[in-house]
Write a protein that holds these residues in place. Sequence first.
Motif, mmCIF file in Angstrom:
data_model
loop_
_atom_site.group_PDB
_atom_site.id
_atom_site.type_symbol
_atom_site.label_atom_id
_atom_site.label_comp_id
_atom_site.label_asym_id
_atom_site.label_seq_id
_atom_site.Cartn_x
_atom_site.Cartn_y
_atom_site.Cartn_z
ATOM 1 N N UNK A 41 25.907 30.035 19.180
ATOM 2 C CA UNK A 41 25.050 29.180 18.350
ATOM 3 C C UNK A 41 25.743 27.826 18.239
ATOM 4 N N UNK A 42 25.214 26.830 18.913
ATOM 5 C CA UNK A 42 25.902 25.547 19.063
ATOM 6 C C UNK A 42 26.121 24.806 17.750
ATOM 7 N N UNK A 43 25.198 24.939 16.792
ATOM 8 C CA UNK A 43 25.325 24.140 15.573
ATOM 9 C C UNK A 43 26.279 24.745 14.549
ATOM 10 N N UNK A 44 26.792 25.957 14.819
ATOM 11 C CA UNK A 44 27.750 26.586 13.918
ATOM 12 C C UNK A 44 29.172 26.165 14.289
ATOM 13 N N UNK A 45 30.102 26.186 13.337
ATOM 14 C CA UNK A 45 31.497 25.858 13.662
ATOM 15 C C UNK A 45 32.076 26.861 14.658
ATOM 16 N N UNK A 46 33.166 26.489 15.323
ATOM 17 C CA UNK A 46 33.709 27.295 16.416
ATOM 18 C C UNK A 46 34.097 28.705 15.976
ATOM 19 N N UNK A 47 34.514 28.854 14.707
ATOM 20 C CA UNK A 47 34.934 30.177 14.245
ATOM 21 C C UNK A 47 33.744 31.075 13.885
ATOM 22 N N UNK A 48 32.527 30.534 14.024
ATOM 23 C CA UNK A 48 31.315 31.334 13.834
ATOM 24 C C UNK A 48 30.355 31.147 15.004
ATOM 25 N N UNK A 49 30.881 30.715 16.141
ATOM 26 C CA UNK A 49 30.026 30.415 17.292
ATOM 27 C C UNK A 49 29.207 31.628 17.721
ATOM 28 N N UNK A 50 29.811 32.811 17.664
ATOM 29 C CA UNK A 50 29.092 34.066 17.862
ATOM 30 C C UNK A 50 29.106 34.793 16.519
#
Length: 261
Positions: A41-50
């Motif tokens: 999910x591109x709009x989420x921060x990297x630590x919540x990308x998946x």
Amino acid sequence: MKSAFLHVSVPFVLCVVLANTSLFDEVEVDLSTDHYAEKVVDFLPYFLAMPCNCLVNLAYIYMGLYWFTWTGCAPEPQESRYLREVFALMAVFYGPVQWTRLATLRRAPAVLDQWFTLPIFAWVPLWISYIERGPAKWRATHAVALELLSVLSYGLALAHERGFELALCCHVILAVYRGVRVQLAHGDRRTRGYLLLAVLSCAGFVVLKLLDHWLGQYQLFERLTGHFWSKVCDVLQFHFSFCFLTTLSQSTRGKTAAQRE
């Protein structure tokens, strides 16, 4: 409690240091989001990308803290409490390692994710050894030797690209074998149910992880993927192993006390 924390945290830090050297540069690990069926999910921060695969790691921490603070329904010997607390802390430490692997996609956390799996599985036959021998005959040196051998077995990953899978398979087989053996010797209907649920959860952990991409073609598994459900099974595997081992520990103590009377 202090001993358990010290005996988990010190090897943990040592492994982290070693994983961040060039020692494991040749180990076969996946460092791409393509390894996972869950879409980024591109709009989420990297630590919540998946998000699902990331957030499921909170379950390890919650479950570990639950069993770390568990009081049971009977007085618990020092050795039994130590075994439970170490196993619980392993879960607490393991969750952030997996989360870091997903967030960074770096080699070091990917190596640690594999590496820590081995001593976690090795702790099950070690706890079973305590149940079988009892406090009088159980020795901490045996625990140290078995865990050291388990940690060193990750060296197979350096020797062959499928070395980790071989080491993990041996650990799983040993844990299941010792579980079945102690169940036949000391278990009852209740512990048989816990053992069955732990083994089924272990099977789900392996199978669902392997089928991650295949299941991803179906809408039902597009977000809550096979990898996500494999982690749910892994947490359940931890939990039912705790149920099995703590219940057996209590029942064998009761039988020993009755025999002495």
